[in-house]
Every structure is written in C-alpha cells, then in structure tokens.
Motif scaffolding. Sequence first.
Motif, PDB file in Angstrom:
ATOM      1  N   GLU A 142      21.369  90.098  -1.179  1.00 20.73           N
ATOM      2  CA  GLU A 142      22.479  91.046  -1.182  1.00 20.73           C
ATOM      3  C   GLU A 142      23.545  90.699  -0.150  1.00 20.73           C
ATOM      4  N   ARG A 143      23.325  89.615   0.575  1.00 22.97           N
ATOM      5  CA  ARG A 143      24.249  89.121   1.597  1.00 22.97           C
ATOM      6  C   ARG A 143      24.529  90.180   2.672  1.00 22.97           C
ATOM      7  N   ARG A 144      23.487  90.918   3.023  1.00 20.15           N
ATOM      8  CA  ARG A 144      23.580  91.905   4.105  1.00 20.15           C
ATOM      9  C   ARG A 144      23.145  91.213   5.398  1.00 20.15           C
ATOM     10  N   ALA A 145      23.959  90.255   5.778  1.00 21.54           N
ATOM     11  CA  ALA A 145      23.575  89.350   6.861  1.00 21.54           C
ATOM     12  C   ALA A 145      23.430  90.069   8.206  1.00 21.54           C
ATOM     13  N   TRP A 146      24.282  91.067   8.450  1.00 18.43           N
ATOM     14  CA  TRP A 146      24.221  91.730   9.749  1.00 18.43           C
ATOM     15  C   TRP A 146      22.963  92.579   9.902  1.00 18.43           C
ATOM     16  N   TYR A 147      22.546  93.226   8.822  1.00 17.87           N
ATOM     17  CA  TYR A 147      21.291  93.983   8.859  1.00 17.87           C
ATOM     18  C   TYR A 147      20.131  93.023   9.134  1.00 17.87           C
ATOM     19  N   PHE A 148      20.135  91.916   8.388  1.00 19.83           N
ATOM     20  CA  PHE A 148      19.126  90.872   8.575  1.00 19.83           C
ATOM     21  C   PHE A 148      19.090  90.424  10.033  1.00 19.83           C
ATOM     22  N   ALA A 149      20.265  90.146  10.577  1.00 18.06           N
ATOM     23  CA  ALA A 149      20.354  89.642  11.943  1.00 18.06           C
ATOM     24  C   ALA A 149      19.861  90.677  12.952  1.00 18.06           C
ATOM     25  N   GLY A 150      20.215  91.936  12.736  1.00 15.31           N
ATOM     26  CA  GLY A 150      19.817  92.976  13.681  1.00 15.31           C
ATOM     27  C   GLY A 150      18.319  93.180  13.742  1.00 15.31           C
ATOM     28  N   VAL A 151      17.681  93.211  12.580  1.00 12.55           N
ATOM     29  CA  VAL A 151      16.226  93.401  12.551  1.00 12.55           C
ATOM     30  C   VAL A 151      15.516  92.220  13.190  1.00 12.55           C
ATOM     31  N   ARG A 152      15.943  91.026  12.837  1.00  9.62           N
ATOM     32  CA  ARG A 152      15.313  89.833  13.420  1.00  9.62           C
ATOM     33  C   ARG A 152      15.465  89.824  14.931  1.00  9.62           C
ATOM     34  N   ALA A 153      16.655  90.138  15.408  1.00 13.11           N
ATOM     35  CA  ALA A 153      16.910  90.103  16.844  1.00 13.11           C
ATOM     36  C   ALA A 153      16.056  91.140  17.581  1.00 13.11           C
ATOM     37  N   PHE A 154      15.974  92.352  17.028  1.00 14.60           N
ATOM     38  CA  PHE A 154      15.195  93.400  17.679  1.00 14.60           C
ATOM     39  C   PHE A 154      13.714  93.027  17.737  1.00 14.60           C
ATOM     40  N   ALA A 155      13.198  92.481  16.646  1.00  9.46           N
ATOM     41  CA  ALA A 155      11.784  92.096  16.611  1.00  9.46           C
ATOM     42  C   ALA A 155      11.466  91.034  17.656  1.00  9.46           C
ATOM     43  N   ILE A 156      12.389  90.094  17.844  1.00 11.45           N
ATOM     44  CA  ILE A 156      12.152  89.050  18.831  1.00 11.45           C
ATOM     45  C   ILE A 156      12.202  89.608  20.250  1.00 11.45           C
ATOM     46  N   VAL A 157      13.118  90.533  20.489  1.00 12.32           N
ATOM     47  CA  VAL A 157      13.180  91.163  21.811  1.00 12.32           C
ATOM     48  C   VAL A 157      11.865  91.889  22.101  1.00 12.32           C
ATOM     49  N   VAL A 158      11.337  92.601  21.101  1.00 11.77           N
ATOM     50  CA  VAL A 158      10.048  93.277  21.261  1.00 11.77           C
ATOM     51  C   VAL A 158       8.948  92.261  21.551  1.00 11.77           C
ATOM     52  N   ASN A 159       8.986  91.146  20.839  1.00 12.44           N
ATOM     53  CA  ASN A 159       7.971  90.104  21.037  1.00 12.44           C
ATOM     54  C   ASN A 159       7.998  89.568  22.465  1.00 12.44           C
ATOM     55  N   VAL A 160       9.188  89.257  22.952  1.00 10.53           N
ATOM     56  CA  VAL A 160       9.322  88.726  24.306  1.00 10.53           C
ATOM     57  C   VAL A 160       8.858  89.754  25.335  1.00 10.53           C
ATOM     58  N   ALA A 161       9.286  91.010  25.159  1.00  8.65           N
ATOM     59  CA  ALA A 161       8.916  92.054  26.112  1.00  8.65           C
ATOM     60  C   ALA A 161       7.405  92.251  26.166  1.00  8.65           C
ATOM     61  N   LEU A 162       6.767  92.239  24.997  1.00 12.68           N
ATOM     62  CA  LEU A 162       5.310  92.422  24.965  1.00 12.68           C
ATOM     63  C   LEU A 162       4.583  91.218  25.552  1.00 12.68           C
ATOM     64  N   ASN A 163       5.131  90.019  25.350  1.00 14.16           N
ATOM     65  CA  ASN A 163       4.542  88.834  25.978  1.00 14.16           C
ATOM     66  C   ASN A 163       4.532  88.970  27.497  1.00 14.16           C
ATOM     67  N   VAL A 164       5.663  89.366  28.037  1.00 17.63           N
ATOM     68  CA  VAL A 164       5.765  89.520  29.485  1.00 17.63           C
ATOM     69  C   VAL A 164       4.810  90.606  29.976  1.00 17.63           C
ATOM     70  N   LEU A 165       4.772  91.728  29.249  1.00 18.91           N
ATOM     71  CA  LEU A 165       3.904  92.837  29.656  1.00 18.91           C
ATOM     72  C   LEU A 165       2.424  92.441  29.625  1.00 18.91           C
ATOM     73  N   PHE A 166       1.983  91.895  28.488  1.00 16.12           N
ATOM     74  CA  PHE A 166       0.563  91.597  28.315  1.00 16.12           C
ATOM     75  C   PHE A 166       0.096  90.426  29.168  1.00 16.12           C
ATOM     76  N   LEU A 167       0.952  89.380  29.264  1.00 17.21           N
ATOM     77  CA  LEU A 167       0.508  88.158  29.922  1.00 17.21           C
ATOM     78  C   LEU A 167       0.776  88.159  31.422  1.00 17.21           C
ATOM     79  N   ALA A 168       1.999  88.550  31.817  1.00 20.24           N
ATOM     80  CA  ALA A 168       2.376  88.466  33.229  1.00 20.24           C
ATOM     81  C   ALA A 168       2.000  89.707  34.023  1.00 20.24           C
ATOM     82  N   VAL A 169       2.082  90.882  33.393  1.00 17.54           N
ATOM     83  CA  VAL A 169       1.824  92.129  34.118  1.00 17.54           C
ATOM     84  C   VAL A 169       0.367  92.548  34.005  1.00 17.54           C
ATOM     85  N   LEU A 170      -0.133  92.589  32.759  1.00 18.59           N
ATOM     86  CA  LEU A 170      -1.504  93.059  32.553  1.00 18.59           C
ATOM     87  C   LEU A 170      -2.542  91.939  32.608  1.00 18.59           C
TER      88      LEU A 170
END
Length: 469
Positions: A142-170
Amino acid sequence: MAKDIKRLGKETLVYGTSTVLARLLNFCLVPFYTYYLLPQQYGAIATVFAAIALLSVVFLFGLDQSYLRFASDAEDKHKVFRQCFYGVLANALVLGGLLYVLAPQAARAWGLGEDFGLFQLAAAILFLDVLNMIAFTKLRLERRAWYFAGVRAFAIVVNVALNVLFLAVLHHGPKSILWANIGASLASLALLIPVWVPELKSHNPFCFDWKLQKEMWHFAWPFVPAGVASLLVSVIDKPILVHLVGVEQVGVYQANFKIGVFMMLLVSMFDQAWRPFFLAHAKDSDAKDTFAKVLSFFFALGSWFLLGISFLMPDIIQSNLFGNFHLISPNYWGGLKIIPLIVTGYFFYGLYINFMVGPVLTKKTRVLMWITLLGAAVSITTNLCLVPRLGITGAGWAVALSYAAMASALFAFTQKVYPIGYEYKKLILMSAVCVATVLAACYWHQAVWAEVVLLTLYPAWMGLILKKA
C-alpha cells in the motif's frame, strides 16, 4: 521515467529511515556486546541467530511474496490477506511447537552442546516475527512507507533498551539478547494491530477460496528452498566455523561481519522499494529502460559504499577517537581482514536484487531455488576448503564468492526470459574506476589521507560516467 525513478528514490529513502535507524541501533549493540560478552558467548548467540534467520524462511513459507503478487491486482484484497495470515499462523504454531520440543537436538546439531534454552527462546522469536511480516508486507504494498518506518524504528528502540536493561543492568547473561528480541517483536505486533485486526474482522473472515489458496501456495513454495539456500550463503558459515575453529572464533567473526551492516543498509533500503516499484511499472512502455538505469545508479552508489567501508572501517575501529573505548573490543580485532570480503558479498547481493525482476515478472520463480542452491553450494564448498587453511578469512571469501555466483546466474536467466538492455558501457567504465581506486589505495599503502582523497573523488567520476557515457 524520471518521475518514476524519483519516486522509487523517495520511497527507498523513507523505508531507509527505519532501516538505517534499525541497523545503526543494532550496530551500536555490537561494541556493547563485545565489552559485555566473551567471544565464546557472542559466538553462541550468533550461531542461534543464524538458525533463526534460516528457519524464518520456513515459518513464513514465501507467503509474503504471494501476498504481494496476488493482492496487487486482486478485487478482494481482504481475502488474500486473511489467507496469508492464517496460513502463516498455522505454520508458525506447528513449527514453533516442534522447535521448542526438539530444542536439545537442535542445539547439538548446531554445535552448542546442551545449551538448548537458547533455541526454546528462538521458537518464540520466530513465531512473533512471521506474524509481523505479513502486516509489514501489506504496508509495503500500500506504499504506507512512513507507518512501516515508524513501527520498525520503535521496535528497534525497544530492542536496544531491553538489551541494555537485561545485559548491562540486570546482568542476565547471553539469553538477555533473545528476551530483548521477544519484547521488541511484541511491541511491533501491538503497533500493527490497526493493520491486521481490521482485515481479520472484515466480511466472512473464515471464508476461504481454496482455488486461490492453491495458486498462492504454488507461487510461494519456490521461495522456501530459494530463501533457505540464499540464507545458507550468509549463515552456514556459523555452524561450519563452530565445528572447524570453535565457538570463540565465531564470536570474533560475527563482530566483524556486522560491520557489513553499512553496505547491507543500502541493499535493504533499495530492496524494500524496488520490488513493489517494478511490479507497479512492469507494463510501462519504457519499463526496461527504467530498470536499466536503476541498475546503473545502484552500481555507482553501491561501489562507493563498498570502497568507503573497506578503506575506512578498519582504521576507525582501531583508532582512539573514543578515548580508551574502541568501536569493537580489541579481543575481536583478529577478524578485521574479513570486512572488505563481507561488503563485497553484500554488493553482489544488491546486483542480485536488481536482477530479480526477470523471474518475478515472468512468474518463473522456481529458478530462484536452483540459483540460490548454487550460491549455497559455493558457500559450503568454499567454507569447507578455505576455513581449515585460512580460518575466518576463508568464511569471508565464501560470502563474497557465493553472492557473486548467484548474481551472475540470475543475470543470465533474466536476460533469457526478460531481456533488458543494461547500460554495459557505463557499467564497464564504473568497474574500471572502482578497480583503479583500489589499486591506487594499495599503491599508497592504504594511507588514510589517500583513501579519503580517493573516496572524495569517486562520486565525481561516477557522476561523469552516468551523465556522459
């Protein structure tokens, strides 16, 4: 034609916004991992993610490609989506359950001994990721590129944050990386609810067109062996290295392999926009001329990326730009020599993506299976022959040679079934400039100043060739 290419470039840029952010944030995890994980631990995680990449093709079963093909001209797009979604859901439930139960056997087969907990977590990641993929494919169509981009970006931010939390903090250890991926996949699935839930709630959600279902699976299945074979090119080196040189060397190899992310960024950005683009413009009177020009532009930009990464990244990694902190821990510097080989392989993969137009438009996708099996055979053979002699450098050569073989074979097939008059004079001149740039860098003993000058001049040469030749 120019307007269409401009739109392709715009969509590539939008898709690239999420892809660049995703890859860069993931790349930021590489130095993080090299300082918090021993090479042996990182090697085990890399081996599991190689298995996840391979199995994701089987879990998805090519239904994303089927959806793109059939929904693009279907009257009832809702029905096509439902059939793809339910098919993927059923497949993921069965295969995910099997992987969870057979995790001990999978761990031993991949050289990880009794550490089967990693594969049980991998089953959850695979299940969630393939459900996300169909919704993402709908957004692409459907060429809804911005929606695609937003979801992908948010998921990666969550991934990075959880990596830092689980690995470096906990300090939960290597499994933290897999748990972080599960969290990111759940976040992505939640954000895609407005995409997939309305489709499932539409008129007659459980009404199946068995004729269409059969046609879709017939179209999709060649993508499975083709996808598996294609991924074997990039993942089979991990289990081979585990058995031949040990898990620790896999960690060293993977940390440097990840540097190729910068080349893969370009290829991924292009791929996300390219397939919907050539499907939409296949019936244009000047379609083949457009496709030829796209290849020339990709070659110019891709070769510049290839040279830039190969020349500069080893110097940046070993520099003191970050004080006492290096981009990659010195424990992993033994693999710097594979970087040019990996990015060269990704460049050839970009050419392969360009040539995909032939089998897709002629619906002769079955050939992809044989071409990618060729690439897998080259990869396995090269790994087995060179790794015992060259160590992880042999695995780097396997990546470059296998993708080159695939690109060459697909080019030959495309010219047979869907001949395109590529701009061969320009391509030859650009190749000559690329080789001359490498030779000049070697002549000056790869001095940083010379590399920077050569890379600065390179776009001007490419622009001149594209304009005049």
